[in-house]
Write a protein that holds these residues in place. Structure first.
Motif, PDB file in Angstrom:
ATOM      1  N   LYS A 162       0.849  -1.215   0.000  1.00  0.00           N
ATOM      2  CA  LYS A 162       0.000   0.000   0.000  1.00  0.00           C
ATOM      3  C   LYS A 162       0.873   1.250   0.000  1.00  0.00           C
ATOM      4  O   LYS A 162       2.018   1.219   0.428  1.00  0.00           O
ATOM      5  CB  LYS A 162      -0.919  -0.008   1.225  1.00  0.00           C
ATOM      6  CG  LYS A 162      -1.899  -1.186   1.220  1.00  0.00           C
ATOM      7  CD  LYS A 162      -3.181  -0.904   1.984  1.00  0.00           C
ATOM      8  CE  LYS A 162      -4.073  -2.154   1.914  1.00  0.00           C
ATOM      9  NZ  LYS A 162      -5.473  -1.880   2.209  1.00  0.00           N
ATOM     10  N   ARG A 163       0.277   2.361  -0.474  1.00  0.00           N
ATOM     11  CA  ARG A 163       0.994   3.653  -0.481  1.00  0.00           C
ATOM     12  C   ARG A 163       0.539   4.469   0.737  1.00  0.00           C
ATOM     13  O   ARG A 163      -0.659   4.498   1.041  1.00  0.00           O
ATOM     14  CB  ARG A 163       0.671   4.441  -1.752  1.00  0.00           C
ATOM     15  CG  ARG A 163       1.108   3.768  -3.030  1.00  0.00           C
ATOM     16  CD  ARG A 163       0.940   4.705  -4.247  1.00  0.00           C
ATOM     17  NE  ARG A 163      -0.404   5.267  -4.392  1.00  0.00           N
ATOM     18  CZ  ARG A 163      -1.463   4.595  -4.846  1.00  0.00           C
ATOM     19  NH1 ARG A 163      -1.355   3.332  -5.197  1.00  0.00           N
ATOM     20  NH2 ARG A 163      -2.640   5.187  -4.949  1.00  0.00           N
ATOM     21  N   PHE A 164       1.481   5.132   1.375  1.00  0.00           N
ATOM     22  CA  PHE A 164       1.176   5.854   2.621  1.00  0.00           C
ATOM     23  C   PHE A 164       1.539   7.327   2.522  1.00  0.00           C
ATOM     24  O   PHE A 164       2.558   7.691   1.937  1.00  0.00           O
ATOM     25  CB  PHE A 164       1.946   5.243   3.799  1.00  0.00           C
ATOM     26  CG  PHE A 164       1.385   3.936   4.271  1.00  0.00           C
ATOM     27  CD1 PHE A 164       0.588   3.858   5.397  1.00  0.00           C
ATOM     28  CD2 PHE A 164       1.643   2.761   3.560  1.00  0.00           C
ATOM     29  CE1 PHE A 164       0.056   2.651   5.825  1.00  0.00           C
ATOM     30  CE2 PHE A 164       1.116   1.545   3.981  1.00  0.00           C
ATOM     31  CZ  PHE A 164       0.332   1.489   5.119  1.00  0.00           C
ATOM     32  N   VAL A 165       0.714   8.136   3.155  1.00  0.00           N
ATOM     33  CA  VAL A 165       0.994   9.565   3.324  1.00  0.00           C
ATOM     34  C   VAL A 165       0.943   9.794   4.839  1.00  0.00           C
ATOM     35  O   VAL A 165       0.014   9.336   5.501  1.00  0.00           O
ATOM     36  CB  VAL A 165      -0.114  10.414   2.652  1.00  0.00           C
ATOM     37  CG1 VAL A 165       0.126  11.896   2.883  1.00  0.00           C
ATOM     38  CG2 VAL A 165      -0.233  10.076   1.177  1.00  0.00           C
ATOM     39  N   PHE A 166       1.946  10.485   5.374  1.00  0.00           N
ATOM     40  CA  PHE A 166       2.005  10.656   6.830  1.00  0.00           C
ATOM     41  C   PHE A 166       1.811  12.113   7.229  1.00  0.00           C
ATOM     42  O   PHE A 166       2.150  13.019   6.486  1.00  0.00           O
ATOM     43  CB  PHE A 166       3.360  10.183   7.386  1.00  0.00           C
ATOM     44  CG  PHE A 166       3.683   8.764   7.019  1.00  0.00           C
ATOM     45  CD1 PHE A 166       2.878   7.734   7.475  1.00  0.00           C
ATOM     46  CD2 PHE A 166       4.768   8.462   6.207  1.00  0.00           C
ATOM     47  CE1 PHE A 166       3.157   6.416   7.129  1.00  0.00           C
ATOM     48  CE2 PHE A 166       5.049   7.151   5.855  1.00  0.00           C
ATOM     49  CZ  PHE A 166       4.247   6.137   6.323  1.00  0.00           C
ATOM     50  N   HIS A 167       1.321  12.290   8.446  1.00  0.00           N
ATOM     51  CA  HIS A 167       1.337  13.606   9.070  1.00  0.00           C
ATOM     52  C   HIS A 167       2.626  13.673   9.888  1.00  0.00           C
ATOM     53  O   HIS A 167       3.317  12.663  10.052  1.00  0.00           O
ATOM     54  CB  HIS A 167       0.088  13.762   9.952  1.00  0.00           C
ATOM     55  CG  HIS A 167      -0.039  15.098  10.591  1.00  0.00           C
ATOM     56  ND1 HIS A 167      -0.237  16.243   9.850  1.00  0.00           N
ATOM     57  CD2 HIS A 167       0.020  15.486  11.889  1.00  0.00           C
ATOM     58  CE1 HIS A 167      -0.290  17.272  10.679  1.00  0.00           C
ATOM     59  NE2 HIS A 167      -0.123  16.845  11.914  1.00  0.00           N
ATOM     60  N   ARG A 168       2.946  14.863  10.432  1.00  0.00           N
ATOM     61  CA  ARG A 168       4.264  15.005  11.061  1.00  0.00           C
ATOM     62  C   ARG A 168       4.261  14.809  12.584  1.00  0.00           C
ATOM     63  O   ARG A 168       5.240  15.129  13.249  1.00  0.00           O
ATOM     64  CB  ARG A 168       4.850  16.373  10.716  1.00  0.00           C
ATOM     65  CG  ARG A 168       3.930  17.503  11.122  1.00  0.00           C
ATOM     66  CD  ARG A 168       4.398  18.862  10.664  1.00  0.00           C
ATOM     67  NE  ARG A 168       3.389  19.845  11.025  1.00  0.00           N
ATOM     68  CZ  ARG A 168       2.293  20.099  10.342  1.00  0.00           C
ATOM     69  NH1 ARG A 168       2.043  19.443   9.220  1.00  0.00           N
ATOM     70  NH2 ARG A 168       1.418  20.994  10.753  1.00  0.00           N
TER      71      ARG A 168
END
Ligand code: 13P
Ligand code: SF4
Length: 304
Positions: A162-168
């Protein structure tokens, strides 16, 4: 003194049909008075299932809010209302709205260490023990993981498809640990198996033998497979682990000490006072609670 307060707590619990739930990071004497000591998933699940009229949640605010949302028929007391979680404060609803706009086909997966407002606009909540299974079970291939970038990166390492986008966001307690500090402790305790929470950074996690939620650590120690542990998470859990295997040896990091100031604000005195006054109660407005409940109930369903 502590025995008197513990006795008073036991008597009021019985009189009022109340249960005391404590997170594994709380003070030893708080854990010893509790009907359930668990990780954030267990506390949420059992709040929804138990038959008591009152639940006293010895934990930080998001844990009390989660219990209140999942158990609307019960009165949930949070002994120290101002005991928050700095990680939960690192994301605002506007961050989620922006991320959704940038990634319209992604699912928003929100760690329970978050505000009610953030949960209300997320697709599903997760805890550290349930995150991998839940993200695997989601149909979406793209995941916006908020707010903890460290837990998020650990989940993404387990699910490379899966592709992930993260918050900081990050937990200030776990973020501070460096690989050098863990290596130094391993040299001091060469026989110890290293248990580490996934809120540590990816570089630090490389030094671990097991990366586990607090509930996962308790379950492993119960198996009694190892005799000596170096525990890299908040130090309150050592009390829980010793109860599961009194014969084993447990070491913690001393530089730095992993201490969550907010969890330690909850004392036996504050619990006794909350029980006798039935205050402070956790009150989440109905409309927002209904939206957040969807994400929390989906968490319970998708972890099966
Ligand atoms: P668990 O989900 O492992 O209980 O962790 C909660 C937490 O606050 C970790 O810092
Ligand atoms: Fe929040 Fe970190 Fe404390 Fe857990 S240890 S409650 S994530 S500040």
């Amino acid at each position: 003194m502590a025995v008197d307060i513990a006795g008073r707590i036991a008597a009021i619990k019985k009189e009022k049909n109340a249960l005391l739930f404590a997170h594994t990071y709380t003070r030893p004497e708080v854990q010893d008075s509790a009907d359930l000591v668990g990780d954030s998933f267990e506390l949420a699940r059992r709040a929804a299932e138990e038959k008591a009229s009152i639940i006293v949640l010895a934990g930080v605010r998001f844990m009390g809010e989660t219990a209140a949302i999942l158990a609307p028929d019960k009165k949930v007391l949070l002994p120290v209302y101002e005991a928050g979680c700095p990680l939960a404060d690192m994301i605002a609803p506007s961050d989620i709205l922006r991320l959704r706009k940038e990634h319209p086909s992604a699912a928003v997966v929100c760690y329970v260490n978050s505000s009610v407002e953030v949960k209300a606009i997320s697709d599903v909540c997760v805890t550290s023990s349930s995150a991998v299974r839940i993200v695997r079970n989601l149909p979406e291939e793209e995941i916006i993981f908020v707010p903890d970038r460290n837990l998020g990166s650990w989940v993404s390492e387990q699910i490379p498809e899966k592709r992930f986008v993260f918050h900081r966001g990050f937990c200030p307690v776990h973020q501070q640990v460096t690989p050098e500090q863990v290596r130094a402790a391993k040299e001091r305790f060469p026989d110890a198996v290293v248990l580490m929470h996934p809120e540590c950074t990816p570089e630090t996690r490389r030094e671990a033998d097991y990366i586990l939620s607090t509930g996962g650590m308790a379950a492993l120690v119960k198996e009694k497979k190892h005799r000596c542990y170096l525990v890299v998470t908040e130090q309150g859990i050592i009390h829980t682990l010793r109860r599961h295997d009194p014969g084993a040896e447990f070491f913690e990091l001393t530089a730095p000490t992993l201490y969550c100031q907010n969890m330690k604000k909850i004392t036996l005195e504050s619990i006794a006072q909350a029980l006798s006054e039935e205050e402070p109660t956790v009150a989440v407005p109905d409309q927002i609670a209904a939206k957040a409940r969807r994400a929390l109930e989906r968490m319970l369903e998708l972890n099966r």
